[in-house]
Motif scaffolding. Structure first.
Motif, short mmCIF file in Angstrom:
data_model
loop_
_atom_site.label_atom_id
_atom_site.label_comp_id
_atom_site.label_asym_id
_atom_site.label_seq_id
_atom_site.Cartn_x
_atom_site.Cartn_y
_atom_site.Cartn_z
N ASP A 129 0.88 -1.17 0.00
CA ASP A 129 0.00 0.00 0.00
C ASP A 129 0.93 1.23 0.00
OD1 ASP A 129 -2.41 1.56 0.57
OD2 ASP A 129 -1.58 1.79 2.58
N ASP A 159 -0.10 5.13 0.91
CA ASP A 159 -0.32 6.09 2.00
C ASP A 159 -0.38 5.37 3.34
OD1 ASP A 159 -0.64 8.29 0.23
OD2 ASP A 159 -2.68 7.66 -0.19
N GLY A 160 0.55 5.70 4.23
CA GLY A 160 0.54 5.08 5.55
C GLY A 160 1.46 3.88 5.66
N GLU A 193 -0.30 -3.35 4.51
CA GLU A 193 -1.36 -2.34 4.59
C GLU A 193 -1.38 -1.64 5.94
OE1 GLU A 193 -3.90 -0.64 3.64
OE2 GLU A 193 -4.17 -1.27 1.57
N ASP A 194 -1.91 -0.41 5.95
CA ASP A 194 -2.09 0.29 7.24
C ASP A 194 -3.57 0.49 7.57
OD1 ASP A 194 -2.58 2.23 5.18
OD2 ASP A 194 -2.38 3.80 6.70
MG MG Z 1 -2.88 3.19 3.29
#
Ligand code: MG
Ligand code: B16
Length: 227
Positions: free
Chosen positions: A15, A17-18, A175-176
């Protein structure tokens, strides 16, 4: 937690973002500013529910939380101004903003001939990886421009697997976001969550960040899930 899975990891899908960069914070700041126009003060728990969710779906969720019924045109206008603010915040990104552990992990995967992909809901993903000088790093990039359905729909990850020519069961997703973990599980992939256990409890493995995430840890995970 048994999955009908192939024991060999052949690809890792990151992923953006984050996970690779802390732009999740920028999305939050930008949405917070726009939500105030509907007299709604966006909470950090709201932000958790927006992570991994497309811009279009995010603006509709915020309108519902704010109890307003804007026209389609107003929704589009708010989403577009949010994006302008978000891009202003991203303008200063440099390679130093790549989160700890990510570059080491990508290097380890490449040395071991594991394919690496980006699977992001963001339509700005290519712009962001260019700022981070990671634009030549991934074998495959699938972003918000390539999919019809946003996470928790598995489309983004399934498309990445298809483009890498690997079975979904041979992919591990990092993933976040709760929506991203759900998408990975629906795709029959192994899910590693980076963040808080309270928010990512469905993941196969949860770590605070990528600093201790290694290929051997992912391989162990496959073995545990199979045993
Ligand atoms: Mg993310
Ligand atoms: P954009 P990811 C997601 O990226 C973000 O988590 C989410 O907050 C954002 O709304 C979505 O991208 C769409 O982003 O407005 O830039 O198209 O976490 O899937 O990499």
């Amino acid at each position: 937690m048994r999955l009908d899975t192939n024991p060999n990891i052949e690809a890792v899908i990151f992923d953006l973002d984050g996970v690779i960069v802390d732009t999740a914070q920028y999305h939050y700041e930008a949405w917070k500013t726009l939500a105030l126009e509907w007299n709604y003060s966006l909470k950090s728990s709201d932000n958790e529910a927006l992570k991994g969710v497309s811009r279009k779906d995010s603006v509709s969720k915020i309108a519902a939380w704010a109890g307003v019924q804007p026209s389609a045109q107003e929704l589009e206008n708010i989403a577009s101004r949010k994006n302008t603010l978000y891009l202003e915040l991203c303008a200063e990104l440099t390679p130093d903003d790549v989160l700890a552990g990510i570059e080491n992990l990508i290097n380890e995967l490449k040395v071991n001939n594991i394919k690496v992909a980006l699977g992001s809901a963001s339509k700005n993903a290519r712009f962001v990886i260019e700022k981070l000088k990671l634009n030549n790093t991934f074998d495959v990039v699938v972003d918000g421009n390539d999919v019809l359905h946003s996470k928790p729909n598995p489309e983004v990850f399934l498309k990445a697997a298809e483009r890498m020519n690997v079975q979904p069961q041979s992919c591990c997703v990092i993933e976040d976001a709760p929506a991203g973990i759900q998408a990975a599980l629906k795709a029959q992939m192994i899910a590693v969550g980076l963040g808080k256990t309270s928010e990512l409890s469905q993941a196969h493995l949860i770590l605070p960040n990528a600093t201790n995430l290694t290929l051997s840890k992912m391989k162990q995970l496959y073995q545990q899930i199979l045993s």
